[in-house]
Design a protein around this motif. Structure first.
Motif, PDB file in Angstrom:
ATOM      1  N   HIS A   1      47.704  32.565  38.067  1.00  0.00           N
ATOM      2  CA  HIS A   1      46.943  31.690  38.953  1.00  0.00           C
ATOM      3  C   HIS A   1      46.222  30.592  38.177  1.00  0.00           C
ATOM      4  CE1 HIS A   1      46.661  35.162  42.122  1.00  0.00           C
ATOM      5  NE2 HIS A   1      47.887  34.671  41.985  1.00  0.00           N
ATOM      6  N   ARG A   2      46.031  30.802  36.885  1.00  0.00           N
ATOM      7  CA  ARG A   2      45.387  29.791  36.050  1.00  0.00           C
ATOM      8  C   ARG A   2      46.390  28.786  35.494  1.00  0.00           C
ATOM      9  NH1 ARG A   2      44.544  28.980  30.725  1.00  0.00           N
ATOM     10  NH2 ARG A   2      45.515  30.969  30.140  1.00  0.00           N
ATOM     11  N   ILE A   3      47.507  29.283  34.930  1.00  0.00           N
ATOM     12  CA  ILE A   3      48.375  28.365  34.193  1.00  0.00           C
ATOM     13  C   ILE A   3      49.383  27.629  35.081  1.00  0.00           C
ATOM     14  CG2 ILE A   3      48.099  29.698  32.092  1.00  0.00           C
ATOM     15  CD1 ILE A   3      51.057  30.554  32.372  1.00  0.00           C
ATOM     16  N   PHE A   4      49.718  28.181  36.249  1.00  0.00           N
ATOM     17  CA  PHE A   4      50.681  27.489  37.109  1.00  0.00           C
ATOM     18  C   PHE A   4      50.104  26.154  37.604  1.00  0.00           C
ATOM     19  CE2 PHE A   4      54.322  28.757  40.261  1.00  0.00           C
ATOM     20  CZ  PHE A   4      55.139  27.826  39.658  1.00  0.00           C
TER      21      PHE A   4
ATOM     22  N   ALA B   1      48.488  43.097  37.845  1.00  0.00           N
ATOM     23  CA  ALA B   1      47.267  42.479  38.357  1.00  0.00           C
ATOM     24  C   ALA B   1      46.619  41.594  37.305  1.00  0.00           C
ATOM     25  CB  ALA B   1      46.287  43.547  38.823  1.00  0.00           C
ATOM     26  N   ARG B   2      46.606  42.044  36.045  1.00  0.00           N
ATOM     27  CA  ARG B   2      45.994  41.238  34.987  1.00  0.00           C
ATOM     28  C   ARG B   2      46.855  40.023  34.666  1.00  0.00           C
ATOM     29  NH1 ARG B   2      45.544  45.821  32.351  1.00  0.00           N
ATOM     30  NH2 ARG B   2      46.484  45.054  30.418  1.00  0.00           N
TER      31      ARG B   2
ATOM     32  N   VAL C   1      48.737  38.429  27.625  1.00  0.00           N
ATOM     33  CA  VAL C   1      47.913  39.481  28.225  1.00  0.00           C
ATOM     34  C   VAL C   1      48.151  40.768  27.444  1.00  0.00           C
ATOM     35  CG1 VAL C   1      47.521  40.888  30.285  1.00  0.00           C
ATOM     36  CG2 VAL C   1      47.978  38.441  30.520  1.00  0.00           C
ATOM     37  N   PRO C   2      47.090  41.382  26.865  1.00  0.00           N
ATOM     38  CA  PRO C   2      47.279  42.649  26.155  1.00  0.00           C
ATOM     39  C   PRO C   2      47.732  43.753  27.104  1.00  0.00           C
ATOM     40  CG  PRO C   2      45.153  41.656  25.609  1.00  0.00           C
ATOM     41  CD  PRO C   2      45.703  40.899  26.777  1.00  0.00           C
TER      42      PRO C   2
ATOM     43  N   THR D   1      49.604  50.880  34.121  1.00  0.00           N
ATOM     44  CA  THR D   1      50.741  51.120  35.007  1.00  0.00           C
ATOM     45  C   THR D   1      51.350  49.755  35.329  1.00  0.00           C
ATOM     46  OG1 THR D   1      49.416  50.899  37.013  1.00  0.00           O
ATOM     47  CG2 THR D   1      49.576  53.107  36.031  1.00  0.00           C
ATOM     48  N   GLU D   2      52.478  49.773  35.994  1.00  0.00           N
ATOM     49  CA  GLU D   2      53.079  48.518  36.390  1.00  0.00           C
ATOM     50  C   GLU D   2      52.113  47.718  37.273  1.00  0.00           C
ATOM     51  OE1 GLU D   2      57.183  46.855  38.534  1.00  0.00           O
ATOM     52  OE2 GLU D   2      56.874  49.019  38.245  1.00  0.00           O
TER      53      GLU D   2
END
Length: 206
Positions: A180-183, A173-174, A160-161, A167-168
């Motif tokens: 949620h995709r890779i798990f 969030a990104r 993720v860039p 911010t944290e």
């Protein structure tokens, strides 16, 4: 072809449970050949327990208070998992470090998700660590659990860039969208017997 039996999962949680929800959604959509046989939490107030109950999944509160040490807690946890016939243990925001009692009971069968590109930024507040360090890319990692802190063999990662004005919260969030995709994807690879481990190398045939 004989249909493969769904993989029996236990999901260990301590908090909100958004990754638990992502796994549930993939199972209910028929995209993941698995069944969550129980959701276990050390925190009776975890919202993840409500998420599980909303989908008719059995929940167990396994509070660490009352146990003398991690080994005793984990021994009781292993007994619960064995009773439910669990093949894969998934840590979805479970805020406890597992002892060798758990790790040896489920070798290369405990998965965790970390919000950074391991081995960078292990432990807590990984997103803040990434921002403080000034990296241009962060992400998330699904890995097998060993007795260290976020040190087990890497299964999948997503990059993720990091934006200049992040911010944290915005970076988290990104990263979470990729979690949620890779798990569920990693769980699916395990369910299909497509993962092998050689030393630190996780092999996934193409």
């Amino acid at each position: 072809m004989v249909a493969r039996e769904p993989l029996k999962l236990a999901v260990l949680v301590s908090g909100n449970g958004s990754n638990l929800q992502a796994i549930i959604d993939r199972i209910e959509a028929g995209e993941l050949n698995a069944r969550i046989v129980c959701v276990i939490s050390n925190n009776p107030e975890a919202f993840a327990l409500t998420r599980a109950a909303n989908h008719g999944i059995a929940t167990i509160i396994h509070d660490n208070r009352g146990f003398a040490n991690r080994r005793e807690y984990d021994a009781a946890l292993v007994a619960i998992l064995r009773e439910h016939g669990v093949r894969l243990v998934v840590l979805a925001g479970f805020m406890r470090i597992l002892s060798e009692v758990m790790v040896s009971a489920f070798p290369h069968a405990i998965m965790n998700l970390h919000p950074a590109l391991l081995p960078s930024f292990p432990g807590l507040h990984a997103q803040k660590q990434a921002l403080d360090y000034g990296v241009k890319f962060s992400g998330c990692t699904v890995h097998f659990v060993d007795c260290g802190t976020d040190t087990g063999p890497v299964i999948l990662q997503s990059v993720v860039p990091v934006e200049q004005d992040d911010t944290e919260e915005t970076l988290s969030a990104r990263i979470q969208r990729e979690e949620h995709r890779i798990f569920p994807e990693a769980i699916g690879l395990f369910a299909d017997d497509r993962i092998s481990v050689e030393g630190r190398q996780v092999r996934i045939p193409s």
